[in-house]
Design a protein around this motif. Structure first.
Motif, PDB file in Angstrom:
ATOM      1  N   LEU A 123      54.603 180.729  67.793  1.00 46.61           N
ATOM      2  CA  LEU A 123      55.153 181.739  68.690  1.00 46.61           C
ATOM      3  C   LEU A 123      56.661 181.881  68.514  1.00 46.61           C
ATOM      4  CD1 LEU A 123      53.109 180.830  71.890  1.00 46.61           C
ATOM      5  CD2 LEU A 123      52.800 182.850  70.452  1.00 46.61           C
ATOM      6  N   ALA A 124      57.352 180.760  68.330  1.00 49.57           N
ATOM      7  CA  ALA A 124      58.802 180.804  68.174  1.00 49.57           C
ATOM      8  C   ALA A 124      59.210 181.383  66.818  1.00 49.57           C
ATOM      9  CB  ALA A 124      59.386 179.408  68.355  1.00 49.57           C
ATOM     10  N   ALA A 125      58.507 180.979  65.752  1.00 48.77           N
ATOM     11  CA  ALA A 125      58.887 181.423  64.413  1.00 48.77           C
ATOM     12  C   ALA A 125      58.628 182.906  64.185  1.00 48.77           C
ATOM     13  CB  ALA A 125      58.139 180.596  63.364  1.00 48.77           C
ATOM     14  N   THR A 126      57.658 183.472  64.904  1.00 45.83           N
ATOM     15  CA  THR A 126      57.334 184.879  64.722  1.00 45.83           C
ATOM     16  C   THR A 126      57.889 185.750  65.850  1.00 45.83           C
ATOM     17  OG1 THR A 126      55.204 184.610  65.878  1.00 45.83           O
ATOM     18  CG2 THR A 126      55.207 184.302  63.488  1.00 45.83           C
ATOM     19  N   ALA A 127      58.746 185.177  66.697  1.00 48.10           N
ATOM     20  CA  ALA A 127      59.240 185.887  67.883  1.00 48.10           C
ATOM     21  C   ALA A 127      59.960 187.183  67.514  1.00 48.10           C
ATOM     22  CB  ALA A 127      60.173 184.981  68.677  1.00 48.10           C
ATOM     23  N   VAL A 128      59.610 188.247  68.210  1.00 45.73           N
ATOM     24  CA  VAL A 128      60.250 189.554  68.001  1.00 45.73           C
ATOM     25  C   VAL A 128      61.547 189.592  68.798  1.00 45.73           C
ATOM     26  CG1 VAL A 128      60.039 192.041  68.338  1.00 45.73           C
ATOM     27  CG2 VAL A 128      58.045 190.699  67.645  1.00 45.73           C
ATOM     28  N   PRO A 129      62.689 189.839  68.162  1.00 48.87           N
ATOM     29  CA  PRO A 129      63.965 189.865  68.878  1.00 48.87           C
ATOM     30  C   PRO A 129      63.930 190.846  70.056  1.00 48.87           C
ATOM     31  CG  PRO A 129      64.325 189.925  66.508  1.00 48.87           C
ATOM     32  CD  PRO A 129      62.853 190.079  66.710  1.00 48.87           C
ATOM     33  N   GLY A 130      64.411 190.396  71.198  1.00 51.85           N
ATOM     34  CA  GLY A 130      64.437 191.218  72.390  1.00 51.85           C
ATOM     35  C   GLY A 130      63.208 191.081  73.260  1.00 51.85           C
ATOM     36  N   TYR A 145      59.451 178.585  75.232  1.00 50.70           N
ATOM     37  CA  TYR A 145      59.154 179.890  74.667  1.00 50.70           C
ATOM     38  C   TYR A 145      59.219 180.898  75.797  1.00 50.70           C
ATOM     39  CZ  TYR A 145      56.181 183.793  73.177  1.00 50.70           C
ATOM     40  OH  TYR A 145      55.675 185.040  72.914  1.00 50.70           O
ATOM     41  N   ARG A 146      60.022 181.928  75.624  1.00 46.46           N
ATOM     42  CA  ARG A 146      60.198 182.950  76.643  1.00 46.46           C
ATOM     43  C   ARG A 146      59.795 184.310  76.081  1.00 46.46           C
ATOM     44  NH1 ARG A 146      64.833 184.409  78.398  1.00 46.46           N
ATOM     45  NH2 ARG A 146      64.471 184.342  80.649  1.00 46.46           N
ATOM     46  N   ARG A 147      59.190 185.136  76.929  1.00 46.26           N
ATOM     47  CA  ARG A 147      58.854 186.478  76.487  1.00 46.26           C
ATOM     48  C   ARG A 147      58.726 187.416  77.685  1.00 46.26           C
ATOM     49  NH1 ARG A 147      54.424 188.708  73.539  1.00 46.26           N
ATOM     50  NH2 ARG A 147      55.089 190.511  74.757  1.00 46.26           N
ATOM     51  N   THR A 148      58.793 188.726  77.378  1.00 40.34           N
ATOM     52  CA  THR A 148      58.571 189.737  78.402  1.00 40.34           C
ATOM     53  C   THR A 148      57.082 190.056  78.485  1.00 40.34           C
ATOM     54  OG1 THR A 148      58.932 191.535  76.814  1.00 40.34           O
ATOM     55  CG2 THR A 148      60.841 190.746  78.040  1.00 40.34           C
ATOM     56  N   LEU A 149      56.655 190.507  79.651  1.00 37.90           N
ATOM     57  CA  LEU A 149      55.253 190.836  79.894  1.00 37.90           C
ATOM     58  C   LEU A 149      55.157 192.246  80.470  1.00 37.90           C
ATOM     59  CD1 LEU A 149      54.220 187.543  81.732  1.00 37.90           C
ATOM     60  CD2 LEU A 149      53.763 188.092  79.329  1.00 37.90           C
ATOM     61  N   ASP A 150      54.323 193.078  79.862  1.00 31.53           N
ATOM     62  CA  ASP A 150      54.045 194.413  80.377  1.00 31.53           C
ATOM     63  C   ASP A 150      52.754 194.306  81.175  1.00 31.53           C
ATOM     64  OD1 ASP A 150      53.927 197.071  80.933  1.00 31.53           O
ATOM     65  OD2 ASP A 150      53.758 197.745  78.851  1.00 31.53           O
ATOM     66  N   LEU A 151      52.827 194.463  82.498  1.00 30.45           N
ATOM     67  CA  LEU A 151      51.722 194.166  83.400  1.00 30.45           C
ATOM     68  C   LEU A 151      51.296 195.422  84.159  1.00 30.45           C
ATOM     69  CD1 LEU A 151      53.302 190.836  84.617  1.00 30.45           C
ATOM     70  CD2 LEU A 151      51.289 191.031  83.132  1.00 30.45           C
ATOM     71  N   PRO A 152      50.119 195.405  84.779  1.00 32.64           N
ATOM     72  CA  PRO A 152      49.610 196.622  85.430  1.00 32.64           C
ATOM     73  C   PRO A 152      50.515 197.208  86.501  1.00 32.64           C
ATOM     74  CG  PRO A 152      47.829 195.058  85.120  1.00 32.64           C
ATOM     75  CD  PRO A 152      49.082 194.349  84.728  1.00 32.64           C
ATOM     76  N   TYR A 153      51.178 196.351  87.302  1.00 31.63           N
ATOM     77  CA  TYR A 153      52.001 196.857  88.401  1.00 31.63           C
ATOM     78  C   TYR A 153      53.497 196.864  88.097  1.00 31.63           C
ATOM     79  CZ  TYR A 153      47.767 196.340  91.230  1.00 31.63           C
ATOM     80  OH  TYR A 153      46.495 196.442  91.730  1.00 31.63           O
ATOM     81  N   GLY A 154      53.903 196.270  87.033  1.00 33.10           N
ATOM     82  CA  GLY A 154      55.329 196.182  86.708  1.00 33.10           C
ATOM     83  C   GLY A 154      55.510 195.358  85.453  1.00 33.10           C
ATOM     84  N   HIS A 155      56.623 194.646  85.364  1.00 36.14           N
ATOM     85  CA  HIS A 155      56.824 193.784  84.202  1.00 36.14           C
ATOM     86  C   HIS A 155      57.263 192.399  84.663  1.00 36.14           C
ATOM     87  CE1 HIS A 155      61.070 195.191  84.672  1.00 36.14           C
ATOM     88  NE2 HIS A 155      61.334 193.955  84.303  1.00 36.14           N
TER      89      HIS A 155
END
Length: 490
Positions: A217-224, A233-243
């Protein structure tokens, strides 16, 4: 498994944590239900009843044990392993579809009538979709009660209850405590460093090897969209009611999860997606036990048992990234994805790190000009074809998808070959038996171990690894000294 009384009794008497989530033990004399590994002295066999789900035990009138907290056990591995209707329904219920769209929405997504869904779930799990969703709401409510200072009214609606009354009644019925009493019993835990952040512990079945899981997950992480920061490991989540933004860090007996959401109604779905991404409901004893029967794989399993398959929180996102990664290096794939994110992703704020965007949706990408993509013309055509299929709904890759149908629809798209189909099946659809015999790294690893190295011969040999070939791939890939196989050190 709950119908195999002798096997269930042995698991309870030995307090075997491997079976937590497989079944639940109800005790007639106390009126409570427990996980198999509950630390209390096991009751007499004649006083035990076994149920396939927490919802079934609750419907039978039993309350959750306050000591072993059976609702917080790892989920049954069956729902990720299996591809039948019941498993697809359970994955969708965990993702929150019943709370959002009701039973008719669940049935429509699966292509069956509500009556058929009800009948099949009751037959196997002892509870229908509403009861299963209610059990999940109770668990979500308990998490919010114990880990936040939110008013009870806000918790009730965030957990999906239609009224304060139903919230109070459900919490009392399931936990034998009022919401206020439940909060008073909560153990003080670590305080989140960022206001509005929930700090949770995600359980799993031992063992778990974090190296290839977090390394990949870290080695393939998409910048931003993704990053490795401060041991998580941190990431953004696109969820049904928000993010949301999630930070996940491996610990010896759990995954530390810090979750920030714009709408708390997304909590249960966000947790389910993180668990799927990290493959936390897997049964490593079953997987590794089978793979050890192959003399060539046994040393790899013995050296580092408990490897998981790194998956994704968003299947559409991964399909796009799989096309971007065709025949290029990991670094090049990250660069291509990063450009798409900056041009088409929704910007977000991240006070705790360097995340800047949500990964663009297929609808947003459907408007892109392929001539702006710095890649060969044929791959541009493949990408736009995949995006169009996802945006139109002719290709569906969510947790309720029929895996065989999704494979066939993928293979019918121009530029999508067997490698891409199987990578998407493995990481987006969660198929534990997905296999990539044409992968160069896999073939190189196989040859180094004395396994057949041609795709056809390796496929024939892999029949002995079924239904866990995706895990065999992880063990074989791990023989290469690539960053994806190492837990980041910074």
């Amino acid at each position: 498994m709950h119908t195999d009384t002798e096997r269930c009794l042995r698991a309870v008497q030995s307090k075997d944590a491997r079976f937590d989530g497989w079944f639940y033990t109800a005790v007639l004399t106390t009126g409570i239900y427990c996980r198999p590994s509950c630390p209390v002295v096991p009751p007499k066999p004649e006083n035990m009843r076994f149920y396939p789900s927490a919802a079934a035990a609750q419907q039978a009138g039993f309350r959750a044990c306050k000591r072993c907290r059976p609702d917080a056990s790892p989920g049954s591995p069956q729902w990720d392993e299996r591809a039948d209707l019941v498993a697809r329904a359970m994955r969708l219920i965990a993702d929150g579809i019943v709370d959002r769209d009701g039973v008719p929405g669940l049935a429509a997504r699966l292509g069956y009538s509500p009556r058929q869904i009800e009948r099949q779930l009751r037959a196997e799990l002892g509870a229908g979709p509403l009861a299963l969703a209610r059990a999940q709401r109770a668990q979500t409510a308990r998490l919010l009660i114990e880990t936040t200072a939110l008013p009870m009214a806000e918790i009730a609606f965030a957990a999906g209850f239609a009224s304060i009354r139903s919230f109070n009644e459900t919490v009392r019925e399931v936990f034998a405590l009022s919401p206020t009493e439940l909060r008073g019993r909560a153990r003080p835990g670590p305080r989140p460093t960022t206001p509005g952040t929930l700090t949770l512990r995600l359980p799993f079945r031992q063992p778990l090897n974090p190296d290839n899981l977090f390394g990949h997950l870290a080695a393939t992480a998409v910048p931003g969209v993704e990053e490795w920061r401060d041991g998580a490991y941190r990431r953004t989540l696109d969820l049904p009611y928000g993010h949301g933004i999630v930070a996940l860090a491996p610990r010896p007996d759990h995954i530390d999860c810090r979750l920030s959401l714009t709408d708390l109604r997304d909590l249960a779905g966000a947790i389910a997606r993180c668990r799927r991404m990290l493959d936390l409901d897997a049964d490593p004893e079953a997987v590794d036990g089978l793979l050890r029967t192959d003399p060539q794989l046994a040393p790899l399993v013995d050296k580092a048992p408990g490897r998981r398959v790194p998956r994704t929180t968003d299947a559409d996102e991964f399909a796009v990234r799989a096309v971007l990664g065709q025949q290029v290096s990991t670094a090049a794939a990250r660069t291509h994805a990063g450009r798409l994110v900056r041009a088409h992703g929704e910007p977000i704020d991240d006070p705790g790190g360097g995340l800047t965007h949500l990964f663009p949706t297929p609808t947003a990408l459907a408007a892109l000009d392929p001539d702006t993509l710095a890649m060969p013309r044929t791959r541009r055509a493949t990408l736009t074809g995949v995006v169009a299929a996802l945006a139109s709904g002719t290709l569906q890759l969510d947790v309720g998808s029929d895996r065989d149908e999704a494979r066939a629809r993928l293979a019918a798209l121009s530029g999508i070959g067997p490698w891409t189909v199987e990578c998407i099946a493995m990481r987006a659809l969660g198929d534990p038996d997905a296999f990539t015999p044409t992968d160069l790294g896999l073939r190189r690893a196989a040859a180094g171990l004395g396994l057949p190295a041609t795709p056809a011969a390796l496929t024939r040999h892999s029949a002995r690894w079924r239904p866990w070939r995706a895990y065999a791939v992880q063990y074989l890939w791990a023989t290469d000294d690539h960053p994806i196989n190492h837990l980041p050190t910074n």
